[in-house]
Design a protein around this motif. Structure first.
Motif, PDB file in Angstrom:
ATOM      1  N   LYS A   1     -14.101  46.630  22.737  1.00 15.86           N
ATOM      2  CA  LYS A   1     -15.164  46.804  21.748  1.00 15.86           C
ATOM      3  C   LYS A   1     -16.434  46.116  22.253  1.00 15.86           C
ATOM      4  N   PHE A   2     -16.335  45.409  23.363  1.00 15.16           N
ATOM      5  CA  PHE A   2     -17.462  44.699  23.954  1.00 15.16           C
ATOM      6  C   PHE A   2     -18.187  43.823  22.938  1.00 15.16           C
ATOM      7  N   THR A   3     -17.377  43.029  22.222  1.00 17.97           N
ATOM      8  CA  THR A   3     -17.987  42.052  21.328  1.00 17.97           C
ATOM      9  C   THR A   3     -18.607  40.941  22.173  1.00 17.97           C
ATOM     10  N   ASN A   4     -19.480  40.179  21.577  1.00 28.38           N
ATOM     11  CA  ASN A   4     -20.227  39.171  22.336  1.00 28.38           C
ATOM     12  C   ASN A   4     -19.369  37.940  22.611  1.00 28.38           C
ATOM     13  N   HIS A   5     -19.198  37.634  23.908  1.00 23.16           N
ATOM     14  CA  HIS A   5     -18.412  36.472  24.316  1.00 23.16           C
ATOM     15  C   HIS A   5     -19.288  35.356  24.877  1.00 23.16           C
ATOM     16  N   MET A   6     -20.608  35.474  24.687  1.00 22.70           N
ATOM     17  CA  MET A   6     -21.530  34.524  25.324  1.00 22.70           C
ATOM     18  C   MET A   6     -21.237  33.077  24.985  1.00 22.70           C
ATOM     19  N   ASN A   7     -20.940  32.824  23.697  1.00 24.19           N
ATOM     20  CA  ASN A   7     -20.758  31.419  23.310  1.00 24.19           C
ATOM     21  C   ASN A   7     -19.363  30.879  23.642  1.00 24.19           C
TER      22      ASN A   7
END
Ligand code: AMP
Length: 137
Positions: free
Chosen positions: A113-119
């Motif tokens: 789903k390419f959720t945001n993993h930045m943090n």
């Protein structure tokens, strides 16, 4: 229209670059879907695979294989996805053609789903992963 990748190529913005030659650049995806998630990007901007010249595409997939081999050396991966999203409907968000190289450690580690993993990734993690790939090349 210029994309964020052109700014990385011209060094206007930073990235964790692991490989570069005359026509292709490779750097860590800012959103690490798994540890070592890397992008392979032709320097000349074509929006998607439909616009890509065959010779540049051939070179790009050759470098994608090189990055995949480096990831296999660098990380204890069990498998690996090569992925290219082409068009908004297919999930493309940066309209400058690229391949994703996604190491897989277990079947449930990516939802796609390419959720945001930045943090979830510290500066040190980015640096370490980029170095691991560079040293394995
Ligand atoms: P796509 O959605 O297939 O077009 O992939 C674009 C990818 O670019 C996404 O996975 C983003 O996380 C990644 N991305 C966006 N901005 C940056 C950046 N500044 N540095 C590295 N990766 C980025």
């Amino acid at each position: 229209m210029s994309t964020i990748f052109e700014k990385i190529i011209s060094r206007e913005i930073p990235a964790h670059i692991v490989y570069e030659d005359e026509s292709v650049i490779s750097f860590l995806d800012i959103s690490q879907a798994t540890s070592g998630h890397t992008l392979v990007v032709p320097k000349k901007a074509y929006a998607n695979i439909f616009e890509m010249p065959d010779d540049l595409l051939a070179h790009s997939i050759k470098i994608t294989k090189k990055i995949a081999d480096a990831c296999k050396k660098a990380f204890p991966l069990q498998g690996l996805n090569i992925l290219s999203n082409n068009g908004e409907v297919a999930g493309q968000t940066v309209f400058h053609f690229h391949f994703h190289v996604i190491p897989r450690y277990e079947t449930s580690d990516v939802s796609f789903k390419f959720t945001n993993h930045m943090n979830e990734t510290s500066k040190e993690d980015y640096k370490k992963r980029a170095l691991q790939i560079k040293e394995a090349l």
